[in-house]
Design a protein around this motif. Sequence first.
Motif, PDB file in Angstrom:
ATOM      1  N   GLU A  64      38.463  36.609  45.429  1.00 41.33           N
ATOM      2  CA  GLU A  64      37.614  35.923  44.439  1.00 41.33           C
ATOM      3  C   GLU A  64      37.449  34.438  44.750  1.00 41.33           C
ATOM      4  O   GLU A  64      36.552  33.786  44.221  1.00 41.33           O
TER       5      GLU A  64
ATOM      6  N   VAL B 133      31.640  48.524  29.189  1.00 44.63           N
ATOM      7  CA  VAL B 133      31.075  48.172  30.500  1.00 44.63           C
ATOM      8  C   VAL B 133      30.286  46.884  30.313  1.00 44.63           C
ATOM      9  O   VAL B 133      29.368  46.821  29.491  1.00 44.63           O
TER      10      VAL B 133
ATOM     11  N   TYR C  30      27.720  45.521  38.696  1.00 38.27           N
ATOM     12  CA  TYR C  30      28.562  44.575  39.447  1.00 38.27           C
ATOM     13  C   TYR C  30      29.370  45.360  40.481  1.00 38.27           C
ATOM     14  O   TYR C  30      29.773  46.498  40.203  1.00 38.27           O
TER      15      TYR C  30
ATOM     16  N   ASN D 232      30.545  49.062  39.211  1.00 36.35           N
ATOM     17  CA  ASN D 232      31.475  49.370  38.113  1.00 36.35           C
ATOM     18  C   ASN D 232      31.131  50.690  37.430  1.00 36.35           C
ATOM     19  O   ASN D 232      32.020  51.493  37.134  1.00 36.35           O
TER      20      ASN D 232
HETATM   21  P1  TYD Z   1      38.589  43.261  36.426  1.00 31.28           P
HETATM   22  O1  TYD Z   1      39.415  44.493  36.521  1.00 31.28           O
HETATM   23  O2  TYD Z   1      38.809  42.338  35.290  1.00 31.28           O
HETATM   24  O3  TYD Z   1      38.732  42.499  37.833  1.00 31.28           O
HETATM   25  P2  TYD Z   1      37.909  41.211  38.410  1.00 31.28           P
HETATM   26  O4  TYD Z   1      37.024  40.673  37.365  1.00 31.28           O
HETATM   27  O5  TYD Z   1      39.016  40.272  38.743  1.00 31.28           O
HETATM   28  O6  TYD Z   1      37.169  41.737  39.578  1.00 31.28           O
HETATM   29  O7  TYD Z   1      37.063  43.690  36.398  1.00 31.28           O
HETATM   30  C1  TYD Z   1      36.475  44.449  37.460  1.00 31.28           C
HETATM   31  C2  TYD Z   1      34.992  44.572  37.147  1.00 31.28           C
HETATM   32  O8  TYD Z   1      34.835  45.374  35.968  1.00 31.28           O
HETATM   33  C3  TYD Z   1      34.318  43.246  36.820  1.00 31.28           C
HETATM   34  O9  TYD Z   1      32.986  43.281  37.321  1.00 31.28           O
HETATM   35  C4  TYD Z   1      34.300  43.194  35.303  1.00 31.28           C
HETATM   36  C5  TYD Z   1      34.147  44.659  34.925  1.00 31.28           C
HETATM   37  N1  TYD Z   1      34.776  45.069  33.649  1.00 31.28           N
HETATM   38  C6  TYD Z   1      34.029  45.818  32.725  1.00 31.28           C
HETATM   39  O10 TYD Z   1      32.837  46.112  32.929  1.00 31.28           O
HETATM   40  N2  TYD Z   1      34.659  46.204  31.567  1.00 31.28           N
HETATM   41  C7  TYD Z   1      35.958  45.890  31.292  1.00 31.28           C
HETATM   42  O11 TYD Z   1      36.474  46.260  30.202  1.00 31.28           O
HETATM   43  C8  TYD Z   1      36.708  45.141  32.265  1.00 31.28           C
HETATM   44  C9  TYD Z   1      38.148  44.760  32.003  1.00 31.28           C
HETATM   45  C10 TYD Z   1      36.069  44.767  33.435  1.00 31.28           C
END
Ligand code: TYD
Length: 334
Positions: free
Chosen positions: A125, A203, A209, A246
């Motif tokens: 990141e 989501v 993403y 995602n």
């Molecule tokens: P995350 O697991 O928080 O890791 P990072 O942001 O460090 O990559 O999130 C992974 C991806 O999933 C990110 O694009 C944000 C998305 N996300 C959701 O869509 N819903 C959620 O509840 C979470 C926690 C993350």
Amino acid sequence: MKILVTGGAGFIGSNFVRYFLQQHPSASIINVDKLTYAGNLENLIDLEANPRYRFVRGDITDAAFVDSLAQEVEAIIHFAAETHVDRSIVSADAFVRTNVYGTYVLLEASRRYQHQRFVHISTDEVYGSRLEGFFKEEDPLSPTSPYSASKAGSDLLVSSYHKTYGLPAIITRCSNNFGPYQFPEKLIPLIITNALEDKPLPVYGDGLYVRDWLYVLDHCEAIDRIFHLGKPGEVYNIGGQGDKKNIEVVHLILEILKKPKSLIQYVKDRPGHDRRYAIDPNKIESELGWKPAYSFEKSLEETVHWYQTQMDWWKRIKSGEYLKMYEKIYGVPL
Ligand code: TYD
Ligand code: NAD
């Protein structure tokens, strides 16, 4: 060799401590962890009686405390951090303290005791987002969240200690991990555990993403290899080139669990949300001979199965009950 591992009660740290002790029968580990909300002694309960393992509760920003442990070891492998982007958006305070200042405290101690290795566990990141192509180790850092900015700050400090003082430090930058013992606030364990409870699956934004997912044991093997074979002063990207949107990940989890798509709930987007993380792992593959051993689909299935069979573990976390584990083991409250 005796090693100080920081943050070993968290997700990757606990998987690493177990992996490393299994791989290296002559190694011993002191695990120092503050036990924040993300640290859980239950993750390493099987090692409590192992004579090559010792847990010490403490804060890496406490220089006197860190000094007392650093003098006992020959190397540091540094995982401890505040790690959740959403929490860093709400308040960056602990991120700056632990990730930047805490890393500085460890670097100073490592320099004082002339350690043979300092491995700093960082993240992809720090490069920021890119829509196409892959970041290489020498690309400029362009972090966007307070979390990634604090990790980038710590990376720069680590490389300055190598250049200025000759500290034999190495930086690793890994993509998104998943696997057993991941705190259920991150995407994959959150979706699995919510789906198991038939709760809505949040989501963010349009769900398109992209993250590059790597099974945690592949990450552990890469760190082990870098610890033993990596070149001081170098940065190594660790990734599986397992890019997934995602929403694809959420669909796969629902398929494995045979749960309906109607659980999916699109919610407001994360502020400053990075569209895509992507790194080129060619350097570690060609120079150190590492390659991911686990396929995404197979290890996702195994991870889902782990959460299905470890309901007590994550239910105790979701209810906050796991915090009592310390008292149970050590006889004093956390
Ligand atoms: P995350 O697991 O928080 O890791 P990072 O942001 O460090 O990559 O999130 C992974 C991806 O999933 C990110 O694009 C944000 C998305 N996300 C959701 O869509 N819903 C959620 O509840 C979470 C926690 C993350
Ligand atoms: P985690 O949040 O599960 O665990 C972090 C651990 O650090 C916890 O046990 C916590 O108690 C401890 N800690 C926090 N502040 C501390 C302090 N001041 N002193 C001592 N201990 C403290 O995190 P994780 O997902 O296991 O990540 C470990 C490392 O790997 C982090 O440095 C993170 O930036 C990096 N990383 C994580 C991922 C990922 O997908 N999870 C990917 C790449 C890199």
